[in-house]
Write a protein that holds these residues in place. Structure first.
Motif, PDB file in Angstrom:
ATOM      1  N   ARG A 104       0.647  -1.358   0.116  1.00 59.21           N
ATOM      2  CA  ARG A 104      -0.595   0.076   0.156  1.00 59.21           C
ATOM      3  C   ARG A 104       0.735   1.530  -0.182  1.00 59.21           C
ATOM      4  O   ARG A 104       2.022   1.480   1.264  1.00 59.21           O
ATOM      5  CB  ARG A 104      -1.180   0.279   1.374  1.00 59.21           C
ATOM      6  N   ARG A 105       0.335   1.840  -1.072  1.00 58.70           N
ATOM      7  CA  ARG A 105       1.446   3.568  -1.155  1.00 58.70           C
ATOM      8  C   ARG A 105       0.576   4.700  -0.915  1.00 58.70           C
ATOM      9  O   ARG A 105      -0.119   4.645  -1.433  1.00 58.70           O
ATOM     10  CB  ARG A 105       2.188   3.369  -1.957  1.00 58.70           C
ATOM     11  N   MET A 106       0.962   5.825   0.106  1.00 59.47           N
ATOM     12  CA  MET A 106      -0.179   6.979   0.368  1.00 59.47           C
ATOM     13  C   MET A 106      -0.013   7.431  -0.895  1.00 59.47           C
ATOM     14  O   MET A 106       1.609   8.098  -1.303  1.00 59.47           O
ATOM     15  CB  MET A 106       1.080   7.227   1.255  1.00 59.47           C
ATOM     16  N   THR A 107      -0.665   7.971  -1.475  1.00 65.81           N
ATOM     17  CA  THR A 107      -0.597   9.558  -2.041  1.00 65.81           C
ATOM     18  C   THR A 107      -1.193  10.357  -1.551  1.00 65.81           C
ATOM     19  O   THR A 107      -1.623  10.800  -0.262  1.00 65.81           O
ATOM     20  CB  THR A 107      -2.690   8.538  -3.264  1.00 65.81           C
ATOM     21  N   MET A 108      -1.019  11.613  -2.092  1.00 61.09           N
ATOM     22  CA  MET A 108      -1.459  13.410  -1.350  1.00 61.09           C
ATOM     23  C   MET A 108      -1.972  14.005  -2.546  1.00 61.09           C
ATOM     24  O   MET A 108      -2.296  13.960  -4.089  1.00 61.09           O
ATOM     25  CB  MET A 108      -0.099  13.883  -1.135  1.00 61.09           C
ATOM     26  N   ASP A 109      -3.403  14.360  -1.985  1.00 64.50           N
ATOM     27  CA  ASP A 109      -4.371  15.991  -1.756  1.00 64.50           C
ATOM     28  C   ASP A 109      -3.788  16.875  -2.444  1.00 64.50           C
ATOM     29  O   ASP A 109      -2.560  17.292  -1.710  1.00 64.50           O
ATOM     30  CB  ASP A 109      -5.738  15.399  -2.086  1.00 64.50           C
ATOM     31  N   ILE A 110      -3.889  17.552  -3.558  1.00 65.38           N
ATOM     32  CA  ILE A 110      -3.085  18.753  -3.724  1.00 65.38           C
ATOM     33  C   ILE A 110      -4.252  19.591  -4.759  1.00 65.38           C
ATOM     34  O   ILE A 110      -4.967  19.603  -4.762  1.00 65.38           O
ATOM     35  CB  ILE A 110      -1.544  18.931  -5.120  1.00 65.38           C
ATOM     36  N   ASP A 111      -3.978  20.862  -3.586  1.00 68.33           N
ATOM     37  CA  ASP A 111      -4.987  21.694  -4.493  1.00 68.33           C
ATOM     38  C   ASP A 111      -4.420  23.627  -3.787  1.00 68.33           C
ATOM     39  O   ASP A 111      -2.749  23.579  -3.318  1.00 68.33           O
ATOM     40  CB  ASP A 111      -5.555  21.601  -2.512  1.00 68.33           C
ATOM     41  N   VAL A 112      -4.743  23.270  -5.164  1.00 65.16           N
ATOM     42  CA  VAL A 112      -4.578  25.214  -5.464  1.00 65.16           C
ATOM     43  C   VAL A 112      -5.307  26.388  -5.118  1.00 65.16           C
ATOM     44  O   VAL A 112      -6.313  25.993  -6.296  1.00 65.16           O
ATOM     45  CB  VAL A 112      -3.504  25.618  -6.788  1.00 65.16           C
ATOM     46  N   THR A 113      -5.549  27.518  -4.584  1.00 67.77           N
ATOM     47  CA  THR A 113      -6.363  28.785  -4.822  1.00 67.77           C
ATOM     48  C   THR A 113      -5.973  29.732  -5.109  1.00 67.77           C
ATOM     49  O   THR A 113      -4.496  30.188  -4.890  1.00 67.77           O
ATOM     50  CB  THR A 113      -6.398  28.501  -3.115  1.00 67.77           C
TER      51      THR A 113
END
Length: 274
Positions: A104-113
């Motif tokens: 199981r490999r963690m991912t990241m959510d990326i947000d740009v405002t």
């Protein structure tokens, strides 16, 4: 019910394409339904013949599911790959016998405002790279959990996962983080400041970058680009949607690290054998 396998190959490597065709024919002969394009369908595993870039492309099919990816290295280092091309027949045997474990490999959510309040969102398995895109430098301010940490000019800033710690982050001087550690990395690249050390934070933290100049770009896994401009706020959080890799042997990560990077271990003695 007929078992389904999804096969992805490097688009510009004839050897990978030939091997993919041969493997697909063998799996079909054994009664599998082989998909090589379109949606994931009912595939139980995705076999990727290519380098890390091809594997990263395949994660766009599987993220959000528990369908694993097994990589056969037709690239260079191929850190995400499980075996070299000569191991292909064994891969077919192990798939047929369902002999794999899930990594199981963690991912990241990326947000740009953006400064006008508009927002865009994507995700990353390796890293989100904010770079100068032809500019002399970019001006950034870094924060963790809503608190400022440092501000400086630099060539780039990376927000990486443990999986990405052996990719761009590693080349930029970041630490190697074992993939079963849930953490996020923040790595300045060629920064003009006194405090430019990489940061490693826990899975409940939030990484933040405010960019103060125009002309930069934000690219995730070398594939997905989000618009950025002066005044943009970029955030990274641990995602609820991991990616799964299929492991066909029990070699520990330390062994993979030594093999892939050809690390010198001369003089090492395993005390357990004494």
């Amino acid at each position: 019910m007929t078992r389904e396998i999804y096969v992805v190959e490097h688009k510009y490597r004839p050897d990978a394409q030939q091997s993919a065709a041969a493997m697909s024919a063998e799996l079909t002969r054994q009664g599998f339904h082989v998909r090589r394009s379109g949606p994931l369908g009912e595939a139980e595993i995705v076999v990727v013949l290519g380098g890390d870039g091809t594997i990263l492309a395949a994660t766009e099919l599987t993220r959000g599911t528990e369908v694993p990816i097994v990589g056969i290295n037709y690239g260079h280092v191929g850190f995400l790959a499980e075996v070299e091309p000569e191991g292909l027949p064994r891969v077919v045997e192990q798939i047929t016998a369902r002999q794999w474990t899930l990594d199981r490999r963690m991912t990241m959510d990326i947000d740009v405002t953006l400064a006008d309040g508009s927002r865009s969102r994507t995700w990353t398995l390796n890293e989100a790279a904010l770079d100068k895109a032809g500019m002399p430098m970019i001006e950034v301010s870094l924060g963790v959990d809503g608190r400022g940490v440092s501000s400086f000019s630099c060539d780039s800033v990376l927000m990486a996962t443990p999986t990405g710690s052996t990719a761009y982050s590693f080349s930029a001087g970041g630490p190697v983080v074992w993939p079963d550690v849930e953490a996020m990395l923040l790595i300045p690249v060629a920064a003009h400041a006194l405090f430019t050390r990489p940061l490693v934070v826990g899975p409940q933290s939030e990484l933040e970058i405010v960019i103060d100049t125009d002309g930069a770009r934000l690219v995730c896994d070398g594939r997905r680009e989000l618009p950025v401009a002066a005044g943009s706020l970029i955030t990274a959080r641990k995602s609820d949607h991991p990616v799964y890799l299929a492991r066909l042997n029990d070699t520990p990560f330390s062994g993979r690290l030594v093999k892939k990077f050809d690390l010198p271990v001369r003089g090492w003695r395993d005390r357990r054998r004494r």
